[in-house]
Structure formats: structure tokens, C-alpha cells
Design an enzyme around this catalytic site. Structure first.
Site: not given
Ligand code: FE2
Length: 434
Positions: A57, A213, A210, A315, A309, A152, A59
Site C-alpha cells: 500500500h 479510514e 481505501h 499526509w 502508505d 481520491q 502512493h
């Protein structure tokens, strides 16, 4: 005659003094002492030889963009999404490819050779998809990169997302993504799960959402995902990423839910670095940890893997492509401190991730790919404890990264001149008998 023999390896399963012979990029023989010759040899000197790390997982389109165009001041998921929304119009394919390739260099140095990345497909220009497809091709000789079409800004919430997601799959993304907890309502979130599972069934693709979350215990899209997985016959090819709401759920409900997840053979992917920093942000004290129920899911027979992630993006300001950091944090957050649980934490960034990504030929077995990492540690627990240095990384039997052992020189009266962190540990046998 073999191409390469790695001699005197310690394996994750506890075997020591093992030789691994490699031919045509595959493992040809595993035995305590291989008498045959090889064109090349590596002495593992009793160190741990593992299959490569796996990050199920990530990005990749956002990585290494920290500070662009500004920092995340609140530290929340929602400000991260808003900040990414500010950055998106400014993204160029060249800059995204360059950042991703730099990240992949870092990953290889850390023995991370398999990555599943979610790719934001909300922007109509689909530059992110174009850039990540280019990266997937360019890193193919050393990293297997799987790409998830990730809406997203919401599959229904964002105008045009339904068509964009299909277009990105037509371009060549590999997996159907989603974000049901970010849709406008619970019912639209559930409808998105149904639609995305239908799409995956029609196209014969895996699903990785996702999912939930959030700290909201009533965010129950994983329940819908489990039900739709069974209804569409997708068992064994669906992953639920994050599942953090499960942390806050009612205990009775969670016990029913976990059985549904196991029945649907959904892979659960927790992201400890991110979950512990993004969740619980609205709490005062006590503050929730926010990570999903890892030991309970494992006990129910669910394949649970740890993902990274984020690394230096809207983030998360830290991260370094090191899956041992992820396992280390995961072991702490999930309180996985028994010997068995710590070994499982190592598995969760290797074999469990490989299972979630359905990687063929992964593992240390005859016929498997000769993808290996030699660590400066004697066993998997020590590897997690030290976030052990990676000495040699092999891809298909070829060295793709190497580094000198990590030691420190001391200048102390009456003390040794060098410190090797591993020398300070009780042996695994000692720890067991303690
Ligand atoms: Fe994510």
C-alpha cells in the site's frame, strides 16, 4: 554449474548454515552444504537471508512532494487530501516520474522490490496515471509495481470520476480502487463499493479499496465489501486497506465483522506509520491508536499485511522506503511483542504482502525467483528490532544494491574499538530460554 551460490545463510524459518544456489535467475537448490561450483559466490556469514520486502500500500504519485505547495498544518487526513488537491493542478509528468524514480532507488537500497501504489485518477488529464505507467515500465527490471486506479476525491462525489476510473483502467492500471468513506453519504459509499466490485468482476481485475479510514465506528463499508466480494465471486482477489474504523467499533459487531472478512478471503492491509499519526486527531485524551484490529484479524485466519502508505508527502513528513520501520511501528501499535508475534511482524512486510499482491514465485524455495536480501541481523526479530541494515540485495540472482556493514568506531578507555549493534543481542536461543 550454478551462476551464484549464497553460502552460510540463516533463514527466516530458523535454519542456519544454508547454501542457496541460483541458476537462470531462479533458486535452483537449497541445502546445508552445496558441493557444486558456481561462477560467483557470496558469503552470508550466518546473516539472515530473506525474500525481499513488499509494500502492498503506497502512493507513488505523491511521494517526495513534501512541502509542495505548503505543509499540512493540522496533520489530518482531510487536510492532506485538500493539500494534494492544491498540488494536483501543478503536477507535471516529468516531476512525478523523477520523484518516483528517486523513491524507487531508495526502495531498492532497502530491499523493497514489490510495491502496490494507489494512483489518484480524479484529475481529468490523468497525468498521474500516465506518469506512473511510465515509472512501472522503467523500474520493471528491479521493482514490480502494481497500480491501483484510485478515485481520491470520491467515485460519486467527484464529477466525472466514474468515467475517469474506467479510462485509467483502459490506459493500463491494474487494480480497481475506491474510497467509500469519502463519498457524501454512507449509502453512496456502499453504492460505490457495489459498483467497483461489479466493475472488477466484469473486467476480471482485483479490488483494493481505501476502506473506512476514519475513527467513526459507524463507518462499516468493509461489511459491504465483504458481502459484495462473495456476491460477485471475487474471493481471494480483494483487499481492504486501512480499515481503521474497526479500531473504534463495538466489540460484538467487530467479532461478527471479522468472520465476514475471513469468509470473503479479503486481505487486510494496515498502515501503521500513517494510522498512528492520522487517526485519533479529533480525540483529546485518551487518544485512540486508530490502527485496525491486527491480532484479531490474524487469529481469524485473515491475511494481514503492513503497508507504508506515504513517504514525505501531504499526509506524512517522514518515511524512507524502509519496510522494517513499518514492521517496527506495527509491532508497537498492535502490541505484538511475543516471539511469535514479532516473527509475524516480519512476515507482514514480506510474505503476507506478497500474498496480498499475488506475486508469483515469491519466497525461498526451489524454483522461486532468486530475489534475496542479506540483512545485518541473525533472525527476523533482530531485523525488526534493529531495522537491520541491508548488506546485499539480489534481483533475479543479480546484485542490485550493496553496502558495507554498519558499525561504529569507539574511542573509550578499556572498551572495544568497534560496535556492531547485532553483537549486543542475546541469541535467539538465549532469548527463548530466558
Ligand atoms: Fe493510502
Amino acid at each position: 554449474m550454478f551462476e551464484l551460490i549464497v553460502r552460510n545463510a540463516s533463514l527466516v524459518d530458523g535454519r542456519n548454515g544454508i547454501d542457496i544456489a541460483i541458476l537462470d535467475g531462479r533458486i535452483a537448490e537449497i541445502a546445508p552444504r552445496i558441493g557444486a561450483e558456481a561462477a560467483d559466490e557470496i558469503d552470508a556469514a550466518g546473516q539472515l537471508v530473506s525474500s525481499p520486502f513488499v509494500d502492498p500500500h503506497f502512493h507513488m504519485d505523491a511521494t517526495l512532494s513534501l512541502g509542495l505547495p505548503r505543509m499540512n498544518r493540522s496533520g489530518t487526513l482531510l487536510e492532506g487530501i485538500a493539500l494534494w488537491g492544491e498540488l494536483k493542478p501543478l503536477l507535471t509528468i516529468e516531476a512525478m516520474v523523477e520523484r518516483a524514480l528517486r523513491y524507487c532507488d531508495l526502495a531498492v537500497a532497502r530491499g523493497l522490490l514489490f510495491i502496490r501504489s494507489h494512483v489518484d485518477v480524479s484529475d481529468p488529464r490523468l497525468r498521474t496515471a500516465e506518469a506512473m505507467i511510465e515509472v512501472r515500465e522503467r523500474v520493471r527490471p528491479y521493482i514490480e509495481l502494481q497500480l491501483v486506479a484510485f478515485p481520491q476525491d470520491g467515485y460519486y462525489r467527484s464529477p466525472g470520476a466514474v468515467a475517469l476510473l474506467e479510462r485509467s483502467l483502459d490506459m493500463g492500471l491494474d487494480i480497481v480502487g475506491g474510497i467509500p468513506h469519502f463519498e457524501r453519504t454512507m449509502s453512496e459509499g456502499a453504492a460505490s463499493v457495489e459498483a467497483l466490485c461489479r466493475l472488477a468482476a466484469e473486467r476480471g481485475l482485483p479490488v483494493d479499496l481505501h476502506c473506512d479510514e476514519t475513527d467513526d465506528p459507524l463507518s462499516r463499508h468493509i461489511e459491504t465489501l465483504a458481502a459484495e466480494t462473495v456476491r460477485f465471486g471475487l474471493q481471494g482477489r480483494v483487499a481492504g486497506s486501512h480499515l481503521t474504523s474497526m479500531h473504534s467499533m463495538d466489540k460484538y459487531y467487530a467479532s461478527k465483522l471479522i468472520a465476514l472478512v475471513a469468509e470473503a478471503r479479503i486481505d487486510a492491509i494496515a498502515n501503521p506509520l500513517i494510522n498512528i499519526t492520522l487517526q485519533g486527531r479529533h480525540d483529546t485524551y485518551p487518544k485512540r491508536r486508530g490502527m485496525t484490529r491486527v491480532p484479531e484479524l490474524l487469529n481469524a485466519g485473515v491475511n494481514v499485511a503492513f503497508g507504508q502508505d506515504c513517504t514525505m508527502d501531504p499526509w506524512y513528513p517522514l518515511g524512507s522506503g524502509d519496510m522494517l520501520d513499518v514492521a517496527h511501528m506495527g509491532a508497537h501499535v498492535a502490541q505484538m511483542t511475543s516471539r511469535t508475534a514479532l516473527r509475524t511482524a516480519f512476515d507482514m512486510v514480506t510474505v503476507h504482502g506478497a500474498r496480498a499482491m499475488r506475486i508469483d514465485g515469491y519466497g525461498i524455495a526451489v524454483g522461486a525467483r532468486a530475489d534475496l536480501v542479506i540483512l545485518q541481523a541473525r533472525d527476523p526479530i533482530e531485523a525488526v528490532r534493529l531495522r537491520a541494515h541491508r548488506l546485499i540485495v539480489l534481483k533475479a540472482g543479480r546484485i542490485v544494491a550493496r553496502s558495507e556493514p554498519r558499525t561504529s568506531r569507539l574511542d573509550l578507555p578499556g572498551r572495544p574499538q568497534t560496535v556492531d549493534e547485532a553483537d549486543y543481542a542475546p541469541t535467539e536461543e538465549g532469548a527463548r530460554s530466558a
